[in-house]
Motif scaffolding. Structure first.
Motif, PDB file in Angstrom:
ATOM      1  N   HIS A 267       0.839  -1.206   0.000  1.00 18.56           N
ATOM      2  CA  HIS A 267       0.000   0.000   0.000  1.00 18.56           C
ATOM      3  C   HIS A 267       0.877   1.261   0.000  1.00 18.56           C
ATOM      4  O   HIS A 267       1.846   1.358   0.764  1.00 18.56           O
ATOM      5  CB  HIS A 267      -0.905  -0.014   1.240  1.00 18.56           C
ATOM      6  CG  HIS A 267      -2.062   0.911   1.121  1.00 18.56           C
ATOM      7  ND1 HIS A 267      -1.939   2.280   1.183  1.00 18.56           N
ATOM      8  CD2 HIS A 267      -3.386   0.670   0.908  1.00 18.56           C
ATOM      9  CE1 HIS A 267      -3.133   2.833   1.045  1.00 18.56           C
ATOM     10  NE2 HIS A 267      -4.032   1.876   0.866  1.00 18.56           N
ATOM     11  N   PRO A 268       0.530   2.263  -0.830  1.00 21.64           N
ATOM     12  CA  PRO A 268       1.386   3.466  -0.907  1.00 21.64           C
ATOM     13  C   PRO A 268       1.462   4.254   0.397  1.00 21.64           C
ATOM     14  O   PRO A 268       2.379   5.060   0.577  1.00 21.64           O
ATOM     15  CB  PRO A 268       0.723   4.314  -2.007  1.00 21.64           C
ATOM     16  CG  PRO A 268      -0.582   3.669  -2.321  1.00 21.64           C
ATOM     17  CD  PRO A 268      -0.550   2.269  -1.821  1.00 21.64           C
ATOM     18  N   ALA A 269       0.538   4.018   1.339  1.00 21.05           N
ATOM     19  CA  ALA A 269       0.579   4.785   2.595  1.00 21.05           C
ATOM     20  C   ALA A 269       1.672   4.296   3.545  1.00 21.05           C
ATOM     21  O   ALA A 269       2.028   4.989   4.494  1.00 21.05           O
ATOM     22  CB  ALA A 269      -0.778   4.695   3.298  1.00 21.05           C
ATOM     23  N   ILE A 270       2.214   3.092   3.290  1.00 19.71           N
ATOM     24  CA  ILE A 270       3.216   2.541   4.216  1.00 19.71           C
ATOM     25  C   ILE A 270       4.576   3.239   4.039  1.00 19.71           C
ATOM     26  O   ILE A 270       5.072   3.374   2.919  1.00 19.71           O
ATOM     27  CB  ILE A 270       3.375   1.011   4.006  1.00 19.71           C
ATOM     28  CG1 ILE A 270       2.081   0.278   4.382  1.00 19.71           C
ATOM     29  CG2 ILE A 270       4.542   0.454   4.825  1.00 19.71           C
ATOM     30  CD1 ILE A 270       1.669   0.387   5.858  1.00 19.71           C
ATOM     31  N   ALA A 271       5.139   3.671   5.192  1.00 21.39           N
ATOM     32  CA  ALA A 271       6.440   4.355   5.150  1.00 21.39           C
ATOM     33  C   ALA A 271       7.568   3.419   5.540  1.00 21.39           C
ATOM     34  O   ALA A 271       8.663   3.468   4.964  1.00 21.39           O
ATOM     35  CB  ALA A 271       6.423   5.536   6.114  1.00 21.39           C
ATOM     36  N   CYS A 272       7.338   2.574   6.548  1.00 23.01           N
ATOM     37  CA  CYS A 272       8.399   1.666   6.980  1.00 23.01           C
ATOM     38  C   CYS A 272       7.798   0.478   7.712  1.00 23.01           C
ATOM     39  O   CYS A 272       6.617   0.489   8.064  1.00 23.01           O
ATOM     40  CB  CYS A 272       9.403   2.378   7.875  1.00 23.01           C
ATOM     41  SG  CYS A 272       8.704   2.897   9.441  1.00 23.01           S
ATOM     42  N   PHE A 273       8.633  -0.544   7.929  1.00 20.44           N
ATOM     43  CA  PHE A 273       8.183  -1.811   8.505  1.00 20.44           C
ATOM     44  C   PHE A 273       9.083  -2.153   9.683  1.00 20.44           C
ATOM     45  O   PHE A 273      10.286  -2.349   9.511  1.00 20.44           O
ATOM     46  CB  PHE A 273       8.292  -2.874   7.394  1.00 20.44           C
ATOM     47  CG  PHE A 273       7.841  -4.266   7.772  1.00 20.44           C
ATOM     48  CD1 PHE A 273       7.127  -4.533   8.935  1.00 20.44           C
ATOM     49  CD2 PHE A 273       8.124  -5.338   6.927  1.00 20.44           C
ATOM     50  CE1 PHE A 273       6.709  -5.822   9.261  1.00 20.44           C
ATOM     51  CE2 PHE A 273       7.711  -6.627   7.234  1.00 20.44           C
ATOM     52  CZ  PHE A 273       7.013  -6.865   8.414  1.00 20.44           C
ATOM     53  N   ILE A 274       8.512  -2.190  10.894  1.00 18.88           N
ATOM     54  CA  ILE A 274       9.276  -2.675  12.055  1.00 18.88           C
ATOM     55  C   ILE A 274       9.035  -4.174  12.123  1.00 18.88           C
ATOM     56  O   ILE A 274       7.916  -4.629  12.352  1.00 18.88           O
ATOM     57  CB  ILE A 274       8.824  -1.999  13.366  1.00 18.88           C
ATOM     58  CG1 ILE A 274       8.921  -0.469  13.243  1.00 18.88           C
ATOM     59  CG2 ILE A 274       9.669  -2.508  14.534  1.00 18.88           C
ATOM     60  CD1 ILE A 274       8.590   0.303  14.522  1.00 18.88           C
ATOM     61  N   THR A 275      10.086  -4.958  11.900  1.00 16.44           N
ATOM     62  CA  THR A 275       9.922  -6.410  11.719  1.00 16.44           C
ATOM     63  C   THR A 275      10.953  -7.208  12.509  1.00 16.44           C
ATOM     64  O   THR A 275      12.060  -6.717  12.779  1.00 16.44           O
ATOM     65  CB  THR A 275      10.019  -6.786  10.219  1.00 16.44           C
ATOM     66  OG1 THR A 275      10.114  -8.220  10.090  1.00 16.44           O
ATOM     67  CG2 THR A 275      11.244  -6.193   9.558  1.00 16.44           C
TER      68      THR A 275
END
Ligand code: UPG
Length: 390
Positions: A267-275
């Motif tokens: 999705h274009p709204a996602i900025a980053c992923f804490i994983t």
């Protein structure tokens, strides 16, 4: 653990019998239909023995990074030096890989965790790789070129990935296949649709990792203080939260028990992923072009985090304090850095480049596409050879 051990033993015992019966019944040695190859994963080592007993070539599909394959191969075949009880903090230098400190090594090669069911299984498997005619990897050449090349003369691995839903690689969602581990809360996509581009932090630690109550509180505090919108996957039935977190963040973020992760990442709204850096999550974030804040826990995850920061260069790594907790200040620091800091542009641009590279690898003529065609050609070739030998 005792239960897991007996489950594994019984799976191997009855799996061997049932798979053998299945082969005898559907592909009898005097029949005209022959099985030309069995593909198995690294955790079902008995499958290769069944294949050999029936004269069927076997391929192993390695489901972690090729870098891990290289590390384990060298470790279990004693080709290089690794930390020992007398020298637990030594750094490891291996061809095709960055210098690995203790915190970057897969937990199973650490002297404190050498024993147990998985290390035992890996040990047997990596010392018996001749049982596999092919090793296929869920990665792509451009991503792990040096590690892949470092294995070429030892025990080559051919990458055919990333194996992610086609929609993450730019194809129609109708082509996506697969099983969901749990029912995803799709409503978070409707919520995402209302958020600004590149604004939302996505937080998920995969299917296995469970964090302590203290750690959950620190993450909650950091998310709130970031003032950024967020989606947080919380599998625990109760969310340990600092006072008032849910009420105070009800307009800022969404908490779900399981998300449609690949749709979220695309999705274009996602900025980053804490994983937690599980390899599937890493491949998915790479295919989506989303930068990463890495919070590895065990197994391959510490090495995956090292790759994310120093080889792929698409993320930052959270550091725990002396109590083993990542403080809310540390999480906030990494969020600020990845959203807005001096490295933000570079990380985003590297993530975008890898997204393109992933698509190219699986497209017609790409490295993974060529490898899968080669694999099929070799299966056909080995069938012809078998026929002539009979
Ligand atoms: O809310 C969620 C969270 C996760 N996922 C999916 O679940 C999978 C999670 O896989 P992964 O990221 O690899 O994490 P684990 O489930 O923890 O994977 C285990 O297996 C991996 C492959 O061997 C290892 O790399 C990890 O260390 C190990 O924990 C991914 O496909 C995600 O898309 C969802 O669909 N919704």
């Amino acid at each position: 653990m005792a239960n897991y051990e007996s489950y594994k033993k019984s799976l191997a015992k009855f799996g061997t019998i049932n798979l053998s019966n299945l082969i005898k019944e559907h592909f009898p040695s005097n029949g005209h239909k022959k099985l030309s190859c069995i593909i198995t994963n690294p955790f079902l080592t008995w499958v290769a023995d069944v294949a050999i007993n029936h004269g069927i070539p076997c391929a192993m599909f390695w489901i972690q990074p090729c870098s891990l394959y290289a590390i384990y191969y060298r470790f279990y075949n004693k080709l290089n030096s690794f930390p020992t009880l007398t020298d637990p903090d030594m750094s490891v230098e291996l061809p095709g890989l960055p210098l690995l400190h203790t915190e970057d090594l897969p937990s199973y090669v650490l002297p404190s965790i050498l024993f147990g069911s998985l290390p035992k299984m890996f040990s047997e498997m990596f010392q018996n790789m001749k049982r596999y005619k092919w090793v296929l990897g869920n990665s792509f050449f451009g991503l792990e070129k040096d590690a892949i090349e470092s294995m070429a003369d030892l025990c080559p691995i051919k990458c055919i990935g990333p194996l992610v839903p086609p929609s993450l690689l730019g194809e129609d969602e109708d082509h996506d296949r697969g099983v969901e581990m749990w029912k995803a809360e799709d409503t978070c996509i409707e919520w995402l649709n209302k958020e600004a581009p590149s604004s939302v932090i996505y937080v998920s630690f995969g299917s296995v990792v469970v964090l302590s109550a203290k750690q959950m509180e620190c993450i909650a505090k950091a998310l709130k203080n970031s003032n950024s919108p967020f989606i947080w996957v919380v599998k625990q039935p109760d969310l340990p939260e600092p006072d008032g977190f849910l009420e105070e963040t009800k307009d800022q973020g969404v908490i779900v028990s399981w998300s449609p992760q690949t749709k979220v990442l695309a999705h274009p709204a996602i900025a980053c992923f804490i994983t937690h850096c599980g390899w599937n999550s890493v491949l998915e974030t790479i295919s989506a072009g989303v930068p990463v804040i890495a919070y590895p826990k065990w197994s391959d995850q510490p090495t995956n985090a090292k790759l994310i920061v120093d080889v792929f260069r698409i993320g930052l790594r959270l550091r725990a304090n002396q109590d083993g907790i990542v403080s809310n200040e540390e999480v906030e620091r990494c969020i600020r850095e990845i959203m807005d800091g001096p490295k933000c542009v570079e990380l985003k641009s590297n993530a975008r480049e890898l997204r393109i590279a992933a698509r190219e690898a699986v497209a017609g003529g790409g490295s993974s596409d060529k490898n899968i065609l080669l694999f099929v050609d070799e299966i056909i070739e080995s069938c012809v050879q078998l026929k002539h030998a009979m």
